[in-house]
Design a protein around this motif. Sequence first.
Motif, PDB file in Angstrom:
ATOM      1  N   ASN A   1       0.820  -1.214   0.000  1.00 62.22           N
ATOM      2  CA  ASN A   1       0.000   0.000   0.000  1.00 62.22           C
ATOM      3  C   ASN A   1       0.864   1.280   0.000  1.00 62.22           C
ATOM      4  O   ASN A   1       1.302   1.750   1.046  1.00 62.22           O
ATOM      5  N   LYS A   2       1.067   1.828  -1.218  1.00 61.35           N
ATOM      6  CA  LYS A   2       1.978   2.997  -1.327  1.00 61.35           C
ATOM      7  C   LYS A   2       1.429   4.244  -0.654  1.00 61.35           C
ATOM      8  O   LYS A   2       2.191   5.054  -0.130  1.00 61.35           O
ATOM      9  N   GLU A   3       0.079   4.412  -0.656  1.00 66.34           N
ATOM     10  CA  GLU A   3      -0.496   5.595   0.022  1.00 66.34           C
ATOM     11  C   GLU A   3      -0.162   5.533   1.515  1.00 66.34           C
ATOM     12  O   GLU A   3       0.276   6.509   2.113  1.00 66.34           O
TER      13      GLU A   3
ATOM     14  N   ARG B   1       3.811   9.315  -4.985  1.00 65.76           N
ATOM     15  CA  ARG B   1       3.943   8.581  -3.712  1.00 65.76           C
ATOM     16  C   ARG B   1       5.130   7.625  -3.779  1.00 65.76           C
ATOM     17  O   ARG B   1       5.861   7.444  -2.808  1.00 65.76           O
ATOM     18  N   LYS B   2       5.338   7.019  -4.934  1.00 61.80           N
ATOM     19  CA  LYS B   2       6.426   6.039  -5.064  1.00 61.80           C
ATOM     20  C   LYS B   2       7.801   6.717  -4.992  1.00 61.80           C
ATOM     21  O   LYS B   2       8.695   6.221  -4.306  1.00 61.80           O
ATOM     22  N   ILE B   3       7.972   7.853  -5.665  1.00 64.49           N
ATOM     23  CA  ILE B   3       9.293   8.513  -5.585  1.00 64.49           C
ATOM     24  C   ILE B   3       9.486   9.106  -4.191  1.00 64.49           C
ATOM     25  O   ILE B   3      10.615   9.168  -3.694  1.00 64.49           O
TER      26      ILE B   3
ATOM     27  N   LYS C   1       8.158  -6.087 -13.920  1.00 66.29           N
ATOM     28  CA  LYS C   1       6.726  -5.775 -13.936  1.00 66.29           C
ATOM     29  C   LYS C   1       6.367  -4.956 -12.707  1.00 66.29           C
ATOM     30  O   LYS C   1       6.499  -5.421 -11.582  1.00 66.29           O
ATOM     31  N   GLY C   2       5.914  -3.731 -12.966  1.00 66.92           N
ATOM     32  CA  GLY C   2       5.637  -2.796 -11.880  1.00 66.92           C
ATOM     33  C   GLY C   2       4.241  -2.893 -11.331  1.00 66.92           C
ATOM     34  O   GLY C   2       3.893  -2.184 -10.391  1.00 66.92           O
ATOM     35  N   ALA C   3       3.417  -3.740 -11.906  1.00 69.80           N
ATOM     36  CA  ALA C   3       2.036  -3.866 -11.447  1.00 69.80           C
ATOM     37  C   ALA C   3       1.556  -5.262 -11.828  1.00 69.80           C
ATOM     38  O   ALA C   3       2.290  -6.045 -12.429  1.00 69.80           O
ATOM     39  N   GLY C   4       0.316  -5.553 -11.455  1.00 70.81           N
ATOM     40  CA  GLY C   4      -0.259  -6.855 -11.816  1.00 70.81           C
ATOM     41  C   GLY C   4      -0.306  -7.775 -10.624  1.00 70.81           C
ATOM     42  O   GLY C   4       0.493  -7.667  -9.686  1.00 70.81           O
TER      43      GLY C   4
ATOM     44  N   ALA D   1      -5.311   9.163 -10.531  1.00 74.52           N
ATOM     45  CA  ALA D   1      -4.096   8.948  -9.727  1.00 74.52           C
ATOM     46  C   ALA D   1      -2.915   8.558 -10.609  1.00 74.52           C
ATOM     47  O   ALA D   1      -1.779   8.947 -10.345  1.00 74.52           O
ATOM     48  N   ASP D   2      -3.187   7.789 -11.654  1.00 73.25           N
ATOM     49  CA  ASP D   2      -2.109   7.376 -12.556  1.00 73.25           C
ATOM     50  C   ASP D   2      -1.742   8.489 -13.526  1.00 73.25           C
ATOM     51  O   ASP D   2      -0.596   8.915 -13.594  1.00 73.25           O
ATOM     52  N   VAL D   3      -2.732   8.980 -14.288  1.00 75.17           N
ATOM     53  CA  VAL D   3      -2.401   9.896 -15.396  1.00 75.17           C
ATOM     54  C   VAL D   3      -1.985  11.285 -14.920  1.00 75.17           C
ATOM     55  O   VAL D   3      -1.298  12.013 -15.636  1.00 75.17           O
TER      56      VAL D   3
ATOM     57  N   ILE E   1      10.687   4.993 -14.001  1.00 74.82           N
ATOM     58  CA  ILE E   1       9.366   4.892 -14.630  1.00 74.82           C
ATOM     59  C   ILE E   1       8.600   4.032 -13.646  1.00 74.82           C
ATOM     60  O   ILE E   1       8.819   2.813 -13.551  1.00 74.82           O
ATOM     61  N   LEU E   2       7.759   4.674 -12.841  1.00 69.07           N
ATOM     62  CA  LEU E   2       7.210   4.028 -11.654  1.00 69.07           C
ATOM     63  C   LEU E   2       5.723   3.717 -11.789  1.00 69.07           C
ATOM     64  O   LEU E   2       5.125   3.212 -10.838  1.00 69.07           O
ATOM     65  N   ASN E   3       5.155   4.061 -12.927  1.00 64.32           N
ATOM     66  CA  ASN E   3       3.725   3.828 -13.096  1.00 64.32           C
ATOM     67  C   ASN E   3       3.474   3.082 -14.399  1.00 64.32           C
ATOM     68  O   ASN E   3       3.766   3.584 -15.491  1.00 64.32           O
ATOM     69  N   GLY E   4       2.934   1.870 -14.272  1.00 68.98           N
ATOM     70  CA  GLY E   4       2.726   1.007 -15.431  1.00 68.98           C
ATOM     71  C   GLY E   4       1.650   1.526 -16.374  1.00 68.98           C
ATOM     72  O   GLY E   4       1.780   1.436 -17.598  1.00 68.98           O
ATOM     73  N   THR E   5       0.589   2.091 -15.805  1.00 63.41           N
ATOM     74  CA  THR E   5      -0.540   2.556 -16.626  1.00 63.41           C
ATOM     75  C   THR E   5      -0.094   3.651 -17.582  1.00 63.41           C
ATOM     76  O   THR E   5      -0.362   3.593 -18.791  1.00 63.41           O
ATOM     77  N   THR E   6       0.597   4.667 -17.055  1.00 62.73           N
ATOM     78  CA  THR E   6       1.020   5.777 -17.917  1.00 62.73           C
ATOM     79  C   THR E   6       2.102   5.326 -18.899  1.00 62.73           C
ATOM     80  O   THR E   6       2.173   5.822 -20.026  1.00 62.73           O
TER      81      THR E   6
ATOM     82  N   TYR F   1      -0.010  11.211  -9.567  1.00 64.03           N
ATOM     83  CA  TYR F   1      -0.075  11.114  -8.098  1.00 64.03           C
ATOM     84  C   TYR F   1       0.506   9.787  -7.595  1.00 64.03           C
ATOM     85  O   TYR F   1       1.161   9.731  -6.551  1.00 64.03           O
ATOM     86  N   ASP F   2       0.245   8.699  -8.335  1.00 61.47           N
ATOM     87  CA  ASP F   2       0.759   7.382  -7.937  1.00 61.47           C
ATOM     88  C   ASP F   2       2.298   7.375  -7.985  1.00 61.47           C
ATOM     89  O   ASP F   2       2.959   6.961  -7.029  1.00 61.47           O
ATOM     90  N   ALA F   3       2.853   7.889  -9.078  1.00 59.20           N
ATOM     91  CA  ALA F   3       4.327   7.952  -9.197  1.00 59.20           C
ATOM     92  C   ALA F   3       4.911   8.859  -8.117  1.00 59.20           C
ATOM     93  O   ALA F   3       6.008   8.611  -7.607  1.00 59.20           O
TER      94      ALA F   3
HETATM   95  N1  HSE Z   1      -1.714   1.899 -10.901  1.00 63.09           N
HETATM   96  C1  HSE Z   1      -0.389   1.455 -10.616  1.00 63.09           C
HETATM   97  C2  HSE Z   1       0.430   1.433 -11.919  1.00 63.09           C
HETATM   98  C3  HSE Z   1      -0.428   0.093  -9.999  1.00 63.09           C
HETATM   99  O1  HSE Z   1      -0.163   1.575 -13.000  1.00 63.09           O
HETATM  100  O2  HSE Z   1       1.648   1.319 -11.872  1.00 63.09           O
HETATM  101  C4  HSE Z   1       0.837  -0.353  -9.333  1.00 63.09           C
HETATM  102  O3  HSE Z   1       1.214   0.476  -8.264  1.00 63.09           O
END
Ligand code: HSE
Length: 400
Positions: free
Chosen positions: A99-101, A199-201, A294-297, A190-192, A152-157, A195-197
């Motif tokens: 849980n990154k948040e 929290r990760k950085i 693989k950063g997600a899944g 959160a992805d685009v 590159i910390l976000n798989g979706t973007t 915001y997700d990246a």
């Molecule tokens: N939504 C995130 C991503 C999931 O696309 O990287 C993994 O943290």
Amino acid sequence: MINVAVLGYGTVGSGVVEVINRNQNIVSKRAGQDIKVKYVLDLRDFPGDPVEEILVHDYNIIVNDPEVDIVVEVMGGVNPAYSFVKSALEAGKSVATSNKELVAVHGAELLAVAKANNVNFLFEASVGGGIPIIRSIIRSLTADDITEITGILNGTTNYILSKMSDEGSDFESVLKIAQEKGYAERNPEADVEGYDACRKIAILTSLVCGKQVNYEDIYTEGITKITDIDIKYAKAMDCTIKLFGTTKFEGDKIYSMVAPFIIPTNHVLGNVNDVFNGVFMHGNMLGDTMFYGKGAGKLPTASAVVSDVVDEAKHMGRNIMTIWEQDKMELADILDFQCKFFARVKSTKEEVEACFGNVTYLEIPEASDEIAFLTDKISEKDFQEKIKNLDLIYRIRTTL
Ligand code: HSE
């Protein structure tokens, strides 16, 4: 025997149960004893699912059961995850979370609670999914002064930018395909928006500094304004566009930001495509190092969570020292950060040169009614001052 309770039977939670069951022998051998899932907590029922027999709806059953050694928190969000995790640690149970948040906001405090109770709080899956980046920072890259961490910390973007580049499509249509394929959430903000990246950085930077880096202090820009025209310009320069979470340690200054960057395709992160993540680090002794995966899944993320369970089983009654103090680390003002900028304007070359002096112009057939150029390396503040005098369409930072 180590008893595990899994909080949340969503994508990652069901993955954790699957990894422990499918790799039972390997996991138990590496942990030094049998690992068994004793409970799964979820508000929902799962009729017909084997997990039905161990499903509970009341967290108190888990926290009050002295047989539970390790709690896996994969519910997401800060609440009630925070109170569940804290009470588990206080009850003498180790916790593994994805849980990154939660980690970005309460990581330092929960590590202190774990230490006080002689248990462990591990969060490998919170950044980079299955990539072992956190353990590498905490336990492997300990001899170096780290001067850069860029990921590159976000798989979706990354999927969206890769498809825009491969297919020449615009952002909105690729986002729609990503949502249909289940790569992007129905609410993809959160992805685009980065915001997700962010929290990760923030987590990675906190671990490198050993102090609390607040994610709110990190300048964050997403990918929603990137167009197919920007990608065509990037290609014309033998470059690609990637959403970076990046922190540079320059003397006593720490610059951290999330933003799209134009990078050469032969950059070490230039070929991290689709839903993959990549993390580049530079140490003063080691030099460059790079992590990819693989950063997600479901299963990659669950694999990282279960690796924490194994680590915790190997360290029962012994806290693994992790330096992340709750004192706040001040970040340097991003306005002083220097890079080359790519800009597209509706102005004349004379006007561009009056502001920026000699620049490198770029032309593509699809955008003959505008001027595009690359600046020299200048500060963010200088760029903002100068560009005010031009009719800006868009600008992207570069690593060029
Ligand atoms: N939504 C995130 C991503 C999931 O696309 O990287 C993994 O943290």
